[in-house]
Write an enzyme that holds these catalytic residues in place. Structure first.
Site, PDB file in Angstrom:
ATOM      1  N   GLY A  59       0.888  -1.162   0.000  1.00  0.00           N
ATOM      2  CA  GLY A  59       0.000   0.000   0.000  1.00  0.00           C
ATOM      3  C   GLY A  59       0.922   1.207   0.000  1.00  0.00           C
ATOM      4  O   GLY A  59       1.641   1.448   0.975  1.00  0.00           O
TER       5      GLY A  59
ATOM      6  N   ARG B  53     -11.517   5.789   4.755  1.00  0.00           N
ATOM      7  CA  ARG B  53     -12.862   6.339   4.956  1.00  0.00           C
ATOM      8  C   ARG B  53     -13.048   7.674   4.262  1.00  0.00           C
ATOM      9  O   ARG B  53     -12.103   8.424   4.094  1.00  0.00           O
ATOM     10  CB  ARG B  53     -13.094   6.579   6.456  1.00  0.00           C
ATOM     11  CG  ARG B  53     -13.375   5.356   7.219  1.00  0.00           C
ATOM     12  CD  ARG B  53     -13.969   5.729   8.559  1.00  0.00           C
ATOM     13  NE  ARG B  53     -12.990   6.229   9.514  1.00  0.00           N
ATOM     14  CZ  ARG B  53     -13.325   6.825  10.661  1.00  0.00           C
ATOM     15  NH1 ARG B  53     -14.596   7.016  10.961  1.00  0.00           N
ATOM     16  NH2 ARG B  53     -12.383   7.224  11.499  1.00  0.00           N
TER      17      ARG B  53
ATOM     18  N   ARG C 153      -2.936  10.042  20.345  1.00  0.00           N
ATOM     19  CA  ARG C 153      -3.955  11.092  20.196  1.00  0.00           C
ATOM     20  C   ARG C 153      -4.399  11.613  21.564  1.00  0.00           C
ATOM     21  O   ARG C 153      -4.487  12.822  21.788  1.00  0.00           O
ATOM     22  CB  ARG C 153      -5.159  10.542  19.421  1.00  0.00           C
ATOM     23  CG  ARG C 153      -4.901  10.466  17.930  1.00  0.00           C
ATOM     24  CD  ARG C 153      -6.000   9.755  17.177  1.00  0.00           C
ATOM     25  NE  ARG C 153      -5.891  10.034  15.749  1.00  0.00           N
ATOM     26  CZ  ARG C 153      -6.444   9.282  14.790  1.00  0.00           C
ATOM     27  NH1 ARG C 153      -7.137   8.194  15.115  1.00  0.00           N
ATOM     28  NH2 ARG C 153      -6.295   9.607  13.529  1.00  0.00           N
TER      29      ARG C 153
ATOM     30  N   ASN D 136     -12.161  -4.194   2.088  1.00  0.00           N
ATOM     31  CA  ASN D 136     -10.790  -4.351   2.580  1.00  0.00           C
ATOM     32  C   ASN D 136     -10.467  -5.794   2.936  1.00  0.00           C
ATOM     33  O   ASN D 136      -9.307  -6.215   2.849  1.00  0.00           O
ATOM     34  CB  ASN D 136     -10.526  -3.399   3.757  1.00  0.00           C
ATOM     35  CG  ASN D 136     -10.281  -1.974   3.271  1.00  0.00           C
ATOM     36  OD1 ASN D 136     -10.159  -1.739   2.070  1.00  0.00           O
ATOM     37  ND2 ASN D 136     -10.207  -1.032   4.190  1.00  0.00           N
TER      38      ASN D 136
ATOM     39  N   ARG E 234     -15.507   2.987  10.122  1.00  0.00           N
ATOM     40  CA  ARG E 234     -14.453   2.046   9.730  1.00  0.00           C
ATOM     41  C   ARG E 234     -15.078   0.719   9.291  1.00  0.00           C
ATOM     42  O   ARG E 234     -14.591   0.059   8.390  1.00  0.00           O
ATOM     43  CB  ARG E 234     -13.478   1.825  10.887  1.00  0.00           C
ATOM     44  CG  ARG E 234     -12.664   3.067  11.240  1.00  0.00           C
ATOM     45  CD  ARG E 234     -11.680   2.801  12.349  1.00  0.00           C
ATOM     46  NE  ARG E 234     -10.925   3.999  12.724  1.00  0.00           N
ATOM     47  CZ  ARG E 234     -11.285   4.839  13.694  1.00  0.00           C
ATOM     48  NH1 ARG E 234     -12.385   4.633  14.380  1.00  0.00           N
ATOM     49  NH2 ARG E 234     -10.530   5.890  13.977  1.00  0.00           N
TER      50      ARG E 234
ATOM     51  N   GLN F 173      -1.343   7.233   1.094  1.00  0.00           N
ATOM     52  CA  GLN F 173      -0.982   8.321   2.007  1.00  0.00           C
ATOM     53  C   GLN F 173      -0.153   7.820   3.194  1.00  0.00           C
ATOM     54  O   GLN F 173       0.870   8.407   3.534  1.00  0.00           O
ATOM     55  CB  GLN F 173      -2.257   8.990   2.536  1.00  0.00           C
ATOM     56  CG  GLN F 173      -3.088   9.663   1.456  1.00  0.00           C
ATOM     57  CD  GLN F 173      -2.525  11.017   1.074  1.00  0.00           C
ATOM     58  OE1 GLN F 173      -1.353  11.153   0.749  1.00  0.00           O
ATOM     59  NE2 GLN F 173      -3.360  12.023   1.106  1.00  0.00           N
ATOM     60  N   ILE F 174      -0.607   6.731   3.830  1.00  0.00           N
ATOM     61  CA  ILE F 174       0.146   6.219   4.989  1.00  0.00           C
ATOM     62  C   ILE F 174       1.440   5.563   4.513  1.00  0.00           C
ATOM     63  O   ILE F 174       2.504   5.754   5.102  1.00  0.00           O
ATOM     64  CB  ILE F 174      -0.692   5.223   5.826  1.00  0.00           C
ATOM     65  CG1 ILE F 174      -1.985   5.884   6.316  1.00  0.00           C
ATOM     66  CG2 ILE F 174       0.116   4.702   7.021  1.00  0.00           C
ATOM     67  CD1 ILE F 174      -2.911   4.961   7.105  1.00  0.00           C
TER      68      ILE F 174
ATOM     69  N   HIS G 199     -10.404  -0.576  17.855  1.00  0.00           N
ATOM     70  CA  HIS G 199     -10.094   0.700  17.215  1.00  0.00           C
ATOM     71  C   HIS G 199     -11.377   1.252  16.582  1.00  0.00           C
ATOM     72  O   HIS G 199     -11.574   1.178  15.377  1.00  0.00           O
ATOM     73  CB  HIS G 199      -9.005   0.476  16.157  1.00  0.00           C
ATOM     74  CG  HIS G 199      -8.533   1.735  15.500  1.00  0.00           C
ATOM     75  ND1 HIS G 199      -8.107   2.835  16.207  1.00  0.00           N
ATOM     76  CD2 HIS G 199      -8.416   2.072  14.189  1.00  0.00           C
ATOM     77  CE1 HIS G 199      -7.738   3.777  15.350  1.00  0.00           C
ATOM     78  NE2 HIS G 199      -7.928   3.347  14.122  1.00  0.00           N
TER      79      HIS G 199
ATOM     80  N   ASN H 108      -8.091  -0.614   7.899  1.00  0.00           N
ATOM     81  CA  ASN H 108      -9.312  -0.662   8.712  1.00  0.00           C
ATOM     82  C   ASN H 108     -10.422  -1.507   8.071  1.00  0.00           C
ATOM     83  O   ASN H 108     -10.397  -1.680   6.862  1.00  0.00           O
ATOM     84  CB  ASN H 108      -9.845   0.773   8.911  1.00  0.00           C
ATOM     85  CG  ASN H 108      -9.174   1.448  10.085  1.00  0.00           C
ATOM     86  OD1 ASN H 108      -9.046   0.871  11.152  1.00  0.00           O
ATOM     87  ND2 ASN H 108      -8.734   2.687   9.892  1.00  0.00           N
TER      88      ASN H 108
HETATM   89  N1  APR Z   1      -2.313  -4.458  -3.034  1.00  0.00           N
HETATM   90  C1  APR Z   1      -1.519  -3.381  -2.803  1.00  0.00           C
HETATM   91  N2  APR Z   1      -1.999  -2.142  -2.654  1.00  0.00           N
HETATM   92  C2  APR Z   1      -3.322  -1.969  -2.750  1.00  0.00           C
HETATM   93  C3  APR Z   1      -4.218  -3.036  -2.982  1.00  0.00           C
HETATM   94  C4  APR Z   1      -3.652  -4.327  -3.125  1.00  0.00           C
HETATM   95  N3  APR Z   1      -4.420  -5.393  -3.341  1.00  0.00           N
HETATM   96  N4  APR Z   1      -5.466  -2.537  -3.012  1.00  0.00           N
HETATM   97  C5  APR Z   1      -5.375  -1.214  -2.795  1.00  0.00           C
HETATM   98  N5  APR Z   1      -4.074  -0.864  -2.641  1.00  0.00           N
HETATM   99  C6  APR Z   1      -3.507   0.467  -2.425  1.00  0.00           C
HETATM  100  C7  APR Z   1      -4.212   1.604  -3.139  1.00  0.00           C
HETATM  101  O1  APR Z   1      -3.887   1.635  -4.508  1.00  0.00           O
HETATM  102  C8  APR Z   1      -3.698   2.812  -2.374  1.00  0.00           C
HETATM  103  O2  APR Z   1      -2.539   3.370  -2.971  1.00  0.00           O
HETATM  104  O3  APR Z   1      -3.589   0.826  -1.056  1.00  0.00           O
HETATM  105  C9  APR Z   1      -3.331   2.229  -1.005  1.00  0.00           C
HETATM  106  C10 APR Z   1      -4.129   2.847   0.133  1.00  0.00           C
HETATM  107  O4  APR Z   1      -3.743   4.163   0.234  1.00  0.00           O
HETATM  108  P1  APR Z   1      -4.760   5.370   0.505  1.00  0.00           P
HETATM  109  O5  APR Z   1      -5.974   5.187  -0.333  1.00  0.00           O
HETATM  110  O6  APR Z   1      -3.995   6.641   0.374  1.00  0.00           O
HETATM  111  O7  APR Z   1      -5.190   5.114   2.026  1.00  0.00           O
HETATM  112  P2  APR Z   1      -4.368   5.435   3.381  1.00  0.00           P
HETATM  113  O8  APR Z   1      -4.788   6.762   3.881  1.00  0.00           O
HETATM  114  O9  APR Z   1      -2.933   5.170   3.167  1.00  0.00           O
HETATM  115  O10 APR Z   1      -5.035   4.349   4.345  1.00  0.00           O
HETATM  116  C11 APR Z   1      -4.876   2.969   4.115  1.00  0.00           C
HETATM  117  O11 APR Z   1      -5.191   2.395   6.425  1.00  0.00           O
HETATM  118  O12 APR Z   1      -5.878   3.683   8.246  1.00  0.00           O
HETATM  119  C12 APR Z   1      -6.264   2.751   7.277  1.00  0.00           C
HETATM  120  O13 APR Z   1      -8.584   3.248   6.946  1.00  0.00           O
HETATM  121  C13 APR Z   1      -7.316   3.328   6.366  1.00  0.00           C
HETATM  122  O14 APR Z   1      -7.864   1.231   5.377  1.00  0.00           O
HETATM  123  C14 APR Z   1      -7.169   2.445   5.168  1.00  0.00           C
HETATM  124  C15 APR Z   1      -5.662   2.151   5.115  1.00  0.00           C
END
Ligand code: APR
Length: 313
Positions: free
Chosen positions: A10, A83, A152, A96, A89, A13-14, A176, A121
């Site tokens: 992934g 979200r 937090r 997810n 969540r 953002q995170i 959570h 989540n």
């Molecule tokens: N394999 C790899 N990456 C994937 C897959 C997969 N099968 N499916 C989705 N992704 C990637 C998306 O393309 C995206 O770049 O996961 C990434 C998620 O990033 P963001 O949409 O920016 O989400 P983020 O804010 O990073 O949060 C990720 O953490 O806190 C939790 O609720 C939040 O479930 C969410 C997760």
């Protein structure tokens, strides 16, 4: 000594936040994996190009191939959907879960010795699913939530008292979600019990804000959920493992009878070191806190049962 390897599945953002912080801390080389072409490659290269200013020799790579996580010491999973305003969540459960199933199978096949930290989540259900899908020892599969929730609460206490955030220790346990439990007696400020500095009424306000802190950020951002504080929290857990720090952190771990719970993941204080979850710490709560904890666990159980049905097909 060979360099450590951290895979971030992934690269959103995170994932991007963690890559930057891990590079700065030089905890090892980093592989960013995502299904979107170009994004993990672009983020890896972007951080590589900033290493002179970061004072870092970490090597980063971006990929769309799960096989590239082979040999990872730590895998941190944020793959999934975040979200948007109006969503809980739990609304993310179905979509997810499908992603965790794919990612978990890949981790099992390519990085069988990794310490796995799940951030996706709804957290307690997703980390539970990850352990079921990989079949890894429960000590090696943990969820990141309590570190963030505690951070937090510590932040709100520090803001209220006008003291350094790093001097505030706090513990937030349970699931959570909105039912998470903040513990008044467990907050200390530079070693001083919070009860000497703040009323229980004020604390209850801050504890309510803590339980809704994720939603507060979602409502401000509108396009996604919090990422800086979740990112640094997950890195803290990876660091505890990689450096064998024996850190006392609240993490979502599988309980094996502690707190009267068996076979369920939820947030409790643990010792994290090179063995992964080296010990679950059983703390004493008062009656009201224990009742709130049990209620939170009951909510976690509903999602775990949903996952059980999925895993069994
Ligand atoms: N394999 C790899 N990456 C994937 C897959 C997969 N099968 N499916 C989705 N992704 C990637 C998306 O393309 C995206 O770049 O996961 C990434 C998620 O990033 P963001 O949409 O920016 O989400 P983020 O804010 O990073 O949060 C990720 O953490 O806190 C939790 O609720 C939040 O479930 C969410 C997760």
């Amino acid at each position: 000594m060979a360099r450590k390897k951290v895979a971030l599945v992934g690269a959103g953002q995170i994932g991007g936040t963690m890559a930057l912080v891990l590079a700065q801390k030089q905890l090892g080389d980093i592989v960013l994996v995502d299904v979107v072409e170009g994004v993990p490659q672009g983020k890896a290269l972007d951080i590589m190009e900033g290493r002179l200013s970061l004072n870092s020799s970490a090597v980063l790579a971006g990929t769309n191939n799960y096989n590239d996580i082979a040999g990872s010491d730590v895998v941190i999973v944020t793959a999934g959907v975040p979200r948007k305003p109006g969503m809980t969540r739990d609304d993310l459960l179905d979509i997810n879960y499908g992603i965790i199933e794919k990612v978990g199978t890949a981790i099992k096949n390519t990085a069988p010795n990794a310490f796995v930290i799940v951030v996706t989540n709804p957290l307690d259900a997703m980390v539970y699913a990850m352990q079921k899908v990989t079949g890894f020892a429960t000590e090696k599969v943990v969820g990141m939530a309590g570190v963030l929730d505690s951070s937090r609460l510590a932040c709100f206490v520090a803001m209220e008292l006008g003291v350094a955030a790093e001097d505030v220790q706090a513990v937030v346990m349970g699931g959570h979600g909105p039912s998470m439990v903040s513990l008044y007696d467990f907050v200390s400020v530079g070693g001083i019990p919070l009860s000497q500095l703040m009323s229980k009424e004020k604390f209850d306000e801050l504890s309510k804000r803590t339980a809704e802190a994720g939603t507060e950020i979602v409502n401000l951002l509108k396009t996604g959920s919090a990422f800086y504080s979740p990112g640094v929290s997950a890195v803290r857990m990876a660091e505890a493992y990689l450096l064998d720090k024996k850190s006392v952190l609240t993490c979502a771990v599988e309980l094996k009878g502690q707190y009267g719970i068996k076979g369920l993941y939820c947030g409790v204080p643990v010792i994290l070191g090179a063995g992964g979850v080296e010990k679950v710490i059983e703390v004493k709560m008062n009656d009201a806190e224990k009742a709130a904890f049990d209620k939170s666990v009951a909510e976690v159980k509903v999602n775990a049962e949903w996952v059980d049905k999925k895993v069994k097909g």
